[in-house]
Design an enzyme around this catalytic site. Structure first.
Site, mmCIF file in Angstrom:
data_model
loop_
_atom_site.group_PDB
_atom_site.id
_atom_site.type_symbol
_atom_site.label_atom_id
_atom_site.label_comp_id
_atom_site.label_asym_id
_atom_site.label_seq_id
_atom_site.Cartn_x
_atom_site.Cartn_y
_atom_site.Cartn_z
ATOM 1 N N GLU A 53 3.564 23.100 43.843
ATOM 2 C CA GLU A 53 2.752 23.415 45.028
ATOM 3 C C GLU A 53 3.023 22.360 46.091
ATOM 4 O OE1 GLU A 53 -1.411 23.947 44.199
ATOM 5 O OE2 GLU A 53 -1.899 24.298 46.315
ATOM 6 N N ASN A 98 -3.727 26.726 46.007
ATOM 7 C CA ASN A 98 -4.608 26.841 47.164
ATOM 8 C C ASN A 98 -3.822 26.736 48.474
ATOM 9 O OD1 ASN A 98 -6.694 26.954 45.320
ATOM 10 N ND2 ASN A 98 -7.252 24.793 45.514
ATOM 11 N N ASN A 198 -3.755 33.756 45.525
ATOM 12 C CA ASN A 198 -4.116 32.726 44.544
ATOM 13 C C ASN A 198 -5.627 32.573 44.460
ATOM 14 O OD1 ASN A 198 -3.488 30.216 42.872
ATOM 15 N ND2 ASN A 198 -4.748 29.330 44.504
ATOM 16 N N GLU A 199 -6.158 32.639 43.254
ATOM 17 C CA GLU A 199 -7.587 32.353 42.985
ATOM 18 C C GLU A 199 -8.498 32.903 44.068
ATOM 19 O OE1 GLU A 199 -8.068 28.146 42.054
ATOM 20 O OE2 GLU A 199 -7.014 28.404 40.147
ATOM 21 N N TYR A 270 -8.095 24.616 33.289
ATOM 22 C CA TYR A 270 -7.827 23.181 33.152
ATOM 23 C C TYR A 270 -8.917 22.593 32.270
ATOM 24 C CZ TYR A 270 -4.788 23.818 37.226
ATOM 25 O OH TYR A 270 -3.804 24.235 38.079
ATOM 26 N N GLU A 318 -1.569 28.999 35.614
ATOM 27 C CA GLU A 318 -1.989 27.602 35.796
ATOM 28 C C GLU A 318 -2.722 27.192 34.537
ATOM 29 O OE1 GLU A 318 -3.947 26.277 39.390
ATOM 30 O OE2 GLU A 318 -2.891 27.793 40.587
ATOM 31 N N GLN A 379 0.957 20.908 37.080
ATOM 32 C CA GLN A 379 2.114 21.283 37.868
ATOM 33 C C GLN A 379 3.318 20.551 37.292
ATOM 34 O OE1 GLN A 379 1.316 21.219 42.087
ATOM 35 N NE2 GLN A 379 -0.636 22.260 41.848
HETATM 36 O O1 AHR Z 1 -3.172 23.077 40.519
HETATM 37 C C1 AHR Z 1 -4.129 22.569 41.409
HETATM 38 C C2 AHR Z 1 -5.002 23.659 42.002
HETATM 39 O O2 AHR Z 1 -5.783 24.214 40.995
HETATM 40 C C3 AHR Z 1 -4.289 24.853 42.595
HETATM 41 O O3 AHR Z 1 -3.909 24.658 43.913
HETATM 42 C C4 AHR Z 1 -5.328 25.929 42.503
HETATM 43 O O4 AHR Z 1 -4.775 27.200 42.406
HETATM 44 C C5 AHR Z 1 -6.167 25.527 41.316
HETATM 45 O O5 AHR Z 1 -7.515 25.558 41.586
#
Ligand code: AHR
Length: 534
Positions: A53, A98, A198-199, A270, A318, A379
């Site tokens: 990103e 994002n 995205n999201e 995450y 992700e 990432q």
């Molecule tokens: O990977 C960091 C961020 O986490 C990304 O930009 C977003 O898609 C997610 O919330």
């Protein structure tokens, strides 16, 4: 890596105990039965994707640093390229995240000196646009990985998405394909995997929408893109994580709109250790198992309701350990007059415990290889990443590099359904969990079994017995290695980049059963070549 193998195939359980110490208590044992006739499915190579990103120092000072001593003819760091190849990344999602929800792709093509500087609202940074589609695709070609693009459905819509697909995928003879050719790229980029935003469920996302609104937009964009290029594979946004208040209903609503037009729904997650609760953190793979199974159930209920023959799979695009609480509390850039270029953001330094969690998440993905057919470790460089760099200085492997590289290198072939019995322990967040989690993969040509395992018990060593039943192990060439340290919080840093590395460990055979000792908080890989007379 040296090969420390016992060559005493008839050794008994009692022998193991007595050879260790006469008085030592017998360690507890988990048993994994490897049965090649019970397959989960082929492991898609796209399971070992990653994510770049325009965020912090992932692109600038990460993959691209023209002043660096190792920079190649295009300004890419050769040391980073080498590590990315070693990591074995197969696809890379780009350019966000994002970031993509405010991105104008046109800013990143054409002569560099004409490219605008823009404010990136997602990360409160200044984007110089010195790297765009051409540069990134060229970098990726040097790694051998596949490009996966996301379109901006935050501030933009169908027309801009179509323009990008035309620019990237149409060979010639149109305004935008000609523009690409004029910008130095005769061949199309030929991108197959496209993320529809995205999201979009997240209130933090530019252009955040309700599930109804996003579903209606996604289906419209998907149809348009397919009309232009029927070869594409489309990924519709699922929830940003399983804790979102709309989790589940979001997926159902979006799929009710878009089921017939898309190929994947995305999952993001995450994990981080909270309040010193190591046991719960180490068992994050259990939460990922449930997450995947809940999404599969939702996909299939929409499929059944529609009486559809189409199978939608998951793009887990992700996933990682991310100390997000630290970012929320300490790293946010608030000074609107001075948004920096490539600031140090989300530069988590990973421990052995973090690597064991990453290993557990890889095992979870492999256990669901029939339905998770693409995934991206988020990432790749500097930003919650397996690879770190210092401007003008070295690049090094974080602890999390190792389980990912192991799985990408060795989990090629067919994932086998694990029949695992394990000692258990209790956790505050996930209740009682198996201390060992594990999965085996039969190699493509059937000549080896690779077993991946984690001991996620914070305090006990456990033996893992791999019961190969009707298979014929080549006990003389079998081997195993571990990622472990006495201190589960040991890390690799700029000052000590090789403090934690995988080490060979011994493997003992009792007939067709292989036994390996897994210390508390460890990741293990056991490779057992097979004699082919079976
Ligand atoms: O990977 C960091 C961020 O986490 C990304 O930009 C977003 O898609 C997610 O919330």
């Amino acid at each position: 890596m040296s090969n420390l193998i016992s060559r005493e195939p008839q050794m008994t359980t009692t022998d193991i105990r007595s050879s260790a110490s006469e008085s030592a208590p017998l360690r507890s044992r988990a048993v994994l039965v490897v049965d090649e006739t019970v397959a989960i499915g082929p492991v898609n190579r796209r399971l070992f994707g990653s994510f770049v990103e325009h965020l912090g120092r992932c692109v600038y000072d990460g993959i691209y640093e023209p002043e660096h001593p190792t920079a190649d003819d295009k300004g890419f760091r050769a040391d980073v390229l080498e590590l990315v190849r070693e990591l074995g990344v197969t696809t890379v999602r780009y350019p966000g995240g994002n970031f993509v929800s405010g991105y104008r792709w046109e800013d990143g093509v054409g002569p560099r000196e004409d490219r605008p500087r823009r404010l990136d609202l997602a990360w409160h940074s200044t984007e110089t646009n010195q790297v765009g589609l051409h540069e990134f695709a060229e970098w990726l070609e040097r790694t051998g990985a596949e490009l996966m693009l996301a379109v901006n459905l935050g501030t933009r819509g169908t027309q801009e998405a179509l323009d990008l697909v035309e620019y990237a995928n149409v060979r010639s003879g149109t305004a935008l394909s000609q523009q690409r050719i004029d910008n130095g790229r005769a061949e199309p980029f030929d991108v197959r995997m496209w993320c529809l935003g995205n999201e979009m469920d997240g209130p933090w996302q530019l252009g955040h929408r309700t599930a109804q609104e996003y579903g209606a937009l996604a289906v419209q964009v998907a149809r348009a893109i397919r009309q232009l290029d029927p070869r594409v594979e489309l990924i519709v946004c699922g929830s940003s994580n399983a804790e979102m208040p709309t989790f589940g209903t979001w997926e159902r609503t979006v799929l009710e709109h878009a089921y017939d037009e898309v190929d994947f729904i995305s999952c993001h997650v995450y994990y981080e250790e909270k309040d010193g609760d190591l046991a719960s953190f180490l068992a994050s793979g259990s939460a990922m198992d449930s997450f995947i199974e809940e999404i599969v159930a939702t996909i299939d209920s929409v499929k059944a309701a529609r009486r559809s023959d189409r199978q939608i799979n998951i793009s887990f695009d992700e996933w990682n350990v991310w100390y997000n609480t630290r970012f929320e509390n300490e790293e946010r850039i608030t000074d609107i007059e001075n948004w920096p270029e490539a600031p140090r953001l989300l530069e988590d330094s990973y421990s052995v415990a973090d690597a064991v969690v990453v290993g557990g998440l890889l095992i979870s993905l492999l256990k669901h290889a029939d339905r998770v057919t693409a995934a991206s470790l988020a990432q790749l460089v500097n930003v919650i990443a397996p690879i770190m760099t210092e401007p003008g200085g070295p690049a090094w492997r974080q602890t999390t590099f190792f389980p990912f590289a192991d799985a990408s290198r060795l989990a090629r072939g067919t994932a086998l359904r694990p029949r695992l019995s394990s000692p258990e322990h209790s956790t505050a967040e996930h209740g009682t969990v198996a201390s060992i989690d594990s999965v085996a993969v039969l190699s493509e040509n059937g000549d080896a079994i690779h077993v991946f395992a984690v001991n996620r018990n914070p305090g006990s060593s456990i033996d893992l017995e791999i019961d190969l039943r009707n298979l014929h192990p080549d006990t003389g060439t079998a081997r195993a290695h571990l990622l472990h340290a006495d201190d589960p919080y040991a890390k690799n840093t700029l000052e000590r980049p090789e403090r934690v590395t995988p080490k060979a460990t011994s493997l003992i055979f009792e007939d067709t059963r292989a036994i390996v000792a897994l210390p508390a908080v460890s990741w293990a890989v056991i490779t057992i070549p097979l004699l082919l007379q079976r």
